[in-house]
Write an enzyme that holds these catalytic residues in place. Structure first.
Site, PDB file in Angstrom:
ATOM      1  N   HIS A  44       0.804  -1.216   0.000  1.00 13.27           N
ATOM      2  CA  HIS A  44       0.000   0.000   0.000  1.00 13.27           C
ATOM      3  C   HIS A  44       0.837   1.266   0.000  1.00 13.27           C
ATOM      4  O   HIS A  44       0.298   2.369  -0.224  1.00 13.27           O
ATOM      5  CB  HIS A  44      -0.975   0.003   1.185  1.00 13.27           C
ATOM      6  CG  HIS A  44      -2.274   0.677   0.861  1.00 13.27           C
ATOM      7  ND1 HIS A  44      -3.443   0.448   1.565  1.00 13.27           N
ATOM      8  CD2 HIS A  44      -2.615   1.579  -0.094  1.00 13.27           C
ATOM      9  CE1 HIS A  44      -4.424   1.171   1.059  1.00 13.27           C
ATOM     10  NE2 HIS A  44      -3.939   1.872   0.055  1.00 13.27           N
ATOM     11  N   ASP A  99     -10.083  -0.190   3.465  1.00 16.49           N
ATOM     12  CA  ASP A  99      -8.932  -0.824   4.109  1.00 16.49           C
ATOM     13  C   ASP A  99      -9.319  -1.276   5.512  1.00 16.49           C
ATOM     14  O   ASP A  99     -10.109  -0.603   6.182  1.00 16.49           O
ATOM     15  CB  ASP A  99      -7.780   0.185   4.200  1.00 16.49           C
ATOM     16  CG  ASP A  99      -6.412  -0.453   4.363  1.00 16.49           C
ATOM     17  OD1 ASP A  99      -6.322  -1.537   4.977  1.00 16.49           O
ATOM     18  OD2 ASP A  99      -5.426   0.134   3.896  1.00 16.49           O
ATOM     19  N   HIS A 144      -7.094  -1.254   7.745  1.00 19.82           N
ATOM     20  CA  HIS A 144      -6.146  -0.508   8.571  1.00 19.82           C
ATOM     21  C   HIS A 144      -6.229   0.992   8.284  1.00 19.82           C
ATOM     22  O   HIS A 144      -6.718   1.414   7.232  1.00 19.82           O
ATOM     23  CB  HIS A 144      -4.722  -0.993   8.296  1.00 19.82           C
ATOM     24  CG  HIS A 144      -4.546  -2.469   8.450  1.00 19.82           C
ATOM     25  ND1 HIS A 144      -4.749  -3.357   7.407  1.00 19.82           N
ATOM     26  CD2 HIS A 144      -4.207  -3.213   9.528  1.00 19.82           C
ATOM     27  CE1 HIS A 144      -4.535  -4.595   7.836  1.00 19.82           C
ATOM     28  NE2 HIS A 144      -4.212  -4.534   9.122  1.00 19.82           N
ATOM     29  N   ASP A 168      -3.493   3.154   8.068  1.00 20.16           N
ATOM     30  CA  ASP A 168      -2.395   3.633   7.222  1.00 20.16           C
ATOM     31  C   ASP A 168      -2.036   5.085   7.544  1.00 20.16           C
ATOM     32  O   ASP A 168      -1.692   5.866   6.656  1.00 20.16           O
ATOM     33  CB  ASP A 168      -2.739   3.493   5.739  1.00 20.16           C
ATOM     34  CG  ASP A 168      -2.875   2.044   5.306  1.00 20.16           C
ATOM     35  OD1 ASP A 168      -2.463   1.162   6.075  1.00 20.16           O
ATOM     36  OD2 ASP A 168      -3.393   1.790   4.201  1.00 20.16           O
ATOM     37  N   HIS A 227       4.099   0.687   4.391  1.00 15.78           N
ATOM     38  CA  HIS A 227       2.740   0.432   3.893  1.00 15.78           C
ATOM     39  C   HIS A 227       1.683   0.784   4.944  1.00 15.78           C
ATOM     40  O   HIS A 227       0.494   0.845   4.613  1.00 15.78           O
ATOM     41  CB  HIS A 227       2.576  -1.010   3.401  1.00 15.78           C
ATOM     42  CG  HIS A 227       2.466  -2.059   4.462  1.00 15.78           C
ATOM     43  ND1 HIS A 227       1.919  -3.287   4.226  1.00 15.78           N
ATOM     44  CD2 HIS A 227       2.849  -2.081   5.767  1.00 15.78           C
ATOM     45  CE1 HIS A 227       1.952  -4.024   5.319  1.00 15.78           C
ATOM     46  NE2 HIS A 227       2.512  -3.314   6.266  1.00 15.78           N
ATOM     47  N   ASP A 254      -7.419  -1.661  -0.653  1.00 19.43           N
ATOM     48  CA  ASP A 254      -6.546  -2.696  -0.103  1.00 19.43           C
ATOM     49  C   ASP A 254      -7.381  -3.972   0.012  1.00 19.43           C
ATOM     50  O   ASP A 254      -8.422  -3.974   0.684  1.00 19.43           O
ATOM     51  CB  ASP A 254      -6.033  -2.255   1.272  1.00 19.43           C
ATOM     52  CG  ASP A 254      -4.976  -3.179   1.845  1.00 19.43           C
ATOM     53  OD1 ASP A 254      -5.057  -4.400   1.608  1.00 19.43           O
ATOM     54  OD2 ASP A 254      -4.087  -2.682   2.555  1.00 19.43           O
ATOM     55  N   ASP A 263      -7.083  -6.440   1.747  1.00 18.86           N
ATOM     56  CA  ASP A 263      -7.321  -6.951   3.101  1.00 18.86           C
ATOM     57  C   ASP A 263      -8.561  -6.326   3.735  1.00 18.86           C
ATOM     58  O   ASP A 263      -8.943  -6.686   4.845  1.00 18.86           O
ATOM     59  CB  ASP A 263      -6.088  -6.811   3.994  1.00 18.86           C
ATOM     60  CG  ASP A 263      -5.757  -5.394   4.440  1.00 18.86           C
ATOM     61  OD1 ASP A 263      -6.637  -4.507   4.408  1.00 18.86           O
ATOM     62  OD2 ASP A 263      -4.599  -5.164   4.835  1.00 18.86           O
ATOM     63  N   GLU A 283      -1.883  -4.907  -2.266  1.00 14.25           N
ATOM     64  CA  GLU A 283      -1.659  -5.934  -1.238  1.00 14.25           C
ATOM     65  C   GLU A 283      -2.116  -7.341  -1.627  1.00 14.25           C
ATOM     66  O   GLU A 283      -2.308  -8.191  -0.748  1.00 14.25           O
ATOM     67  CB  GLU A 283      -2.285  -5.523   0.110  1.00 14.25           C
ATOM     68  CG  GLU A 283      -1.711  -4.235   0.703  1.00 14.25           C
ATOM     69  CD  GLU A 283      -0.322  -4.391   1.330  1.00 14.25           C
ATOM     70  OE1 GLU A 283       0.199  -5.528   1.360  1.00 14.25           O
ATOM     71  OE2 GLU A 283       0.245  -3.373   1.786  1.00 14.25           O
TER      72      GLU A 283
END
Length: 301
Positions: free
Chosen positions: A99, A121, A123, A125, A138, A224, A226, A273
């Site tokens: 990322h 995402d 997360h 980030d 990332h 992303d 994930d 990712e």
């Protein structure tokens, strides 16, 4: 064809500890990306991959921001590619890579325009070298793009036209404590998975689009993989249980495409990712290719 999509491979895995995402662009292309984009009624021009030296050939350097000079080199070149594609009237589709490539995507799309972004995402980030527990870049691209912490001095990383009040997270479900505090104190908008549970994905994405597009020239979508639940997309380096379903992911990006058809809002996108080493029969790359098509206008009817 109503739109030309400029596909750019950014096979970088400097931003994470686990190797493998450098093969993500190849895996997504192998997953019939070209056919998926054709089904979305777009003309795809594949620019190939940017040259990225292998991480094993380089020294990670500063443990608080590993491989930062290498990331700067790749993201500077990527920003130029993205900006040139937009200047040519094309829509850049960046295939990661980890990322951290979004630093280049954002810098390019926001070079000569005011932009917002929707960040799909698990997360945040939003770490900086000063706050990151791992030093993996990332986990820092939004902080870098906004010039937070040490990134204030890294002009290559700053997305000049990115407006903080037009940044919207969709589907967050894991944050470091420093990120949680920083996001709460920012002008960004954050929707968690609980918001999706309570309100439904299309209602959340509609509101996210209202915020991201308010007063800007267009938006960047950063996706992303994930963000999806690991049962749907196992080929990621940082899986987190409780993510979006396959159908929720398509509904989210179909909602983006619907708004784009009405208002011409989508300037650029990245898909990041995908890690084929951790995948099962290229399932995650298959989903990534399908989701790109949904974002760019593929419809069931």
């Amino acid at each position: 064809m109503s739109r030309t999509v400029h596909v750019i491979g950014a096979p970088m895995d400097y931003g994470a500890d686990r190797r493998g995402v450098d093969m993500g662009p190849s895996a997504i292309r192998y997953a019939d990306l070209a056919d998926e984009l054709a089904a979305a009624d777009v003309d795809a021009v594949d620019a190939g991959d940017l040259l990225v030296p292998r991480a094993e050939e380089r020294d990670p350097g500063d443990e608080s921001a590993k491989f930062l000079p290498e990331i700067e080199d790749l993201c500077t070149r990527l920003a130029d590619e993205v900006a040139d594609a937009i200047d040519s009237g094309h829509t850049p589709l960046v295939l990661g890579g980890d990322h951290a490539v979004a630093i280049g995507s954002l810098a390019g799309t926001a070079r000569d325009a005011d932009v917002g972004t929707i960040w799909f995402d698990a997360h945040g980030d939003y770490n900086t070298p000063e706050t990151s527990p791992s030093g993996n870049v990332h986990g820092m691209p939004l902080a870098a793009a906004l010039g937070e912490g040490r990134f204030a001095a890294e002009e290559w990383a700053n997305a000049r036209g990115l407006r903080e009040e037009n940044i919207v997270y969709v589907g967050l479900r894991t944050l470091d404590e420093s990120e949680r505090d920083a996001i709460r104190d920012s002008d960004m908008t954050a929707y968690t998975m609980r918001d999706i549970d309570e309100r439904g994905i299309t209602a959340v994405v509609d509101d996210a689009l209202d915020t991201a597009t308010d007063g800007v020239d267009g938006i960047h979508v950063s996706f992303d993989v994930d963000w999806l639940d690991p049962d749907e997309a196992p080929g990621v380096g940082t899986p987190v249980r409780g993510g979006a379903t396959y159908r929720e992911a398509h509904a989210a990006l179909e909602t983006v495409a619907e708004r784009d058809r009405a208002d011409d809002i989508l300037r650029s996108m990245d898909l990041v990712e995908v890690n084929p080493i951790l995948d099962e029969s290229n399932r995650t790359a298959d989903i990534a290719a399908e989701l790109a098509a949904s974002a760019l206008g593929k419809r069931i009817l």
